[in-house]
Design a protein around this motif. Structure first.
Motif, short mmCIF file in Angstrom:
data_model
loop_
_atom_site.label_atom_id
_atom_site.label_comp_id
_atom_site.label_asym_id
_atom_site.label_seq_id
_atom_site.Cartn_x
_atom_site.Cartn_y
_atom_site.Cartn_z
N ARG A 81 4.80 -9.34 -17.77
CA ARG A 81 5.87 -7.98 -18.12
C ARG A 81 6.17 -8.00 -19.63
O ARG A 81 6.04 -6.87 -19.75
N SER A 82 6.11 -8.82 -19.79
CA SER A 82 7.01 -9.19 -21.04
C SER A 82 6.39 -8.33 -22.20
O SER A 82 6.83 -7.59 -23.21
N GLY A 83 5.17 -9.04 -22.45
CA GLY A 83 4.07 -8.40 -23.58
C GLY A 83 3.62 -6.70 -22.92
O GLY A 83 3.58 -6.44 -24.07
N ASP A 84 4.05 -6.38 -21.42
CA ASP A 84 3.59 -5.18 -21.32
C ASP A 84 4.82 -4.54 -22.65
O ASP A 84 4.09 -3.21 -22.80
N PHE A 85 6.33 -5.31 -22.05
CA PHE A 85 7.12 -4.57 -22.96
C PHE A 85 7.08 -3.73 -24.26
O PHE A 85 6.93 -3.01 -25.19
N LEU A 86 6.33 -5.54 -25.24
CA LEU A 86 6.42 -6.22 -26.54
C LEU A 86 5.76 -4.64 -26.91
O LEU A 86 5.95 -4.24 -27.94
N TYR A 87 4.19 -5.29 -26.65
CA TYR A 87 2.62 -4.17 -27.11
C TYR A 87 3.42 -2.85 -26.84
O TYR A 87 2.86 -2.07 -27.82
N ARG A 88 3.97 -2.20 -25.86
CA ARG A 88 4.23 -1.03 -25.73
C ARG A 88 4.95 -1.05 -26.53
O ARG A 88 5.35 0.63 -27.89
N ALA A 89 6.06 -1.34 -27.26
CA ALA A 89 7.06 -0.98 -28.22
C ALA A 89 6.43 -1.09 -29.56
O ALA A 89 6.68 -0.30 -30.52
N LEU A 90 5.79 -2.10 -30.10
CA LEU A 90 4.51 -1.97 -31.13
C LEU A 90 3.58 -1.11 -31.35
O LEU A 90 3.51 -0.52 -32.48
N TYR A 91 3.48 -0.40 -30.17
CA TYR A 91 2.01 0.57 -30.47
C TYR A 91 3.09 1.65 -30.37
O TYR A 91 2.80 2.45 -31.71
N ASP A 92 4.04 1.80 -30.07
CA ASP A 92 5.18 3.10 -30.45
C ASP A 92 5.85 3.02 -31.93
O ASP A 92 6.19 4.52 -32.42
#
Length: 231
Positions: A81-92
């Motif tokens: 879940r941490s990765g889900d949150f982090l990579y979504r932010a990096l994509y955004d």
């Protein structure tokens, strides 16, 4: 030798590293016993190398891989879940080509970003010992020497302190005391080195309680993007 080749050498060393008996025992036990939801997976069960752009301007420093995340998939902040949150932010914010990070061959590419952890093996209870952080410091130092990033983003206080301890060991600062961690903290050091940014860790404890929101992450990552654009 190219930066990509030099980073590959470090990645191979990390993958085969056995410096910390406690971590080796734990990562391999988890890989054998698995979590029920991932019983069909062949767990990585080794040290987790850094990942990203070999010409990165931003180095993101986390704490350690998750037992059933990076320790399972073999890529930092991947499969939890941490990765889900982090990579979504990096994509955004334009630092990644896609918002998800599921496995090592899922097509994810980072733009101007390299991600690694202060400790490269999953620790019991997500709590590495000071000696284990120290054992991994050489990998961090070598990656930074190759990449020479303009900025470092520390995900949480432990990563923040790990970087400052490295500077103290090298005689670049006298103490961590003047450099207090906070979400949104910034430090420009009086020597030729990267600008340090702090951000709360994207753990479920933070993201599910609302202590950290996507807007909070986007704000800091956009601030970093503006900082890098000016360099």
């Amino acid at each position: 030798m190219s930066a990509k080749d030099e980073l590959k050498i470090i990645a191979d060393e990390v993958s085969s590293c056995r410096k910390c008996p406690r971590l080796v025992e734990y990562r391999e036990t988890v890989a054998r016993e698995k979590r029920r939801a991932y019983r069909e997976w062949t767990y990585w069960g080794r040290g987790i190398p850094g990942f990203g752009d070999p010409h990165a301007k931003l180095y993101i420093l986390g704490l350690a891989p998750a037992a059933h995340g990076g320790n399972r998939t073999g890529r930092v902040f991947t499969g939890d879940r941490s990765g889900d949150f982090l990579y979504r932010a990096l994509y955004d914010t334009g630092f990644a080509n896609q918002p998800t990070s599921i496995h090592r061959d899922d097509g994810l590419h980072l733009k101007h970003v390299y991600i690694a952890a202060a400790v490269r093996c999953a620790p019991p209870a997500n709590k590495p010992l000071p000696s284990e952080i120290l054992n991994c410091r050489g990998y961090l130092k070598r990656e930074l020497a190759i990449l020479r990033p303009k900025a470092i983003l520390a995900l949480g206080k432990i990563a923040w302190d790990a970087y400052l301890d490295m500077l103290k060991q090298d005689g670049l600062i006298a103490s961590r005391a003047p450099y207090k961690f906070a979400h949104g903290a910034e430090v420009s050091f009086p020597f030729d080195g990267p600008h340090l940014f702090g951000i709360y860790h994207p753990s479920q404890q933070n993201t599910q309680t609302g202590r950290v929101t996507p807007a909070m992450y986007d704000k800091i990552l956009l601030r970093i993007r503006d900082f890098l654009s000016a360099k």
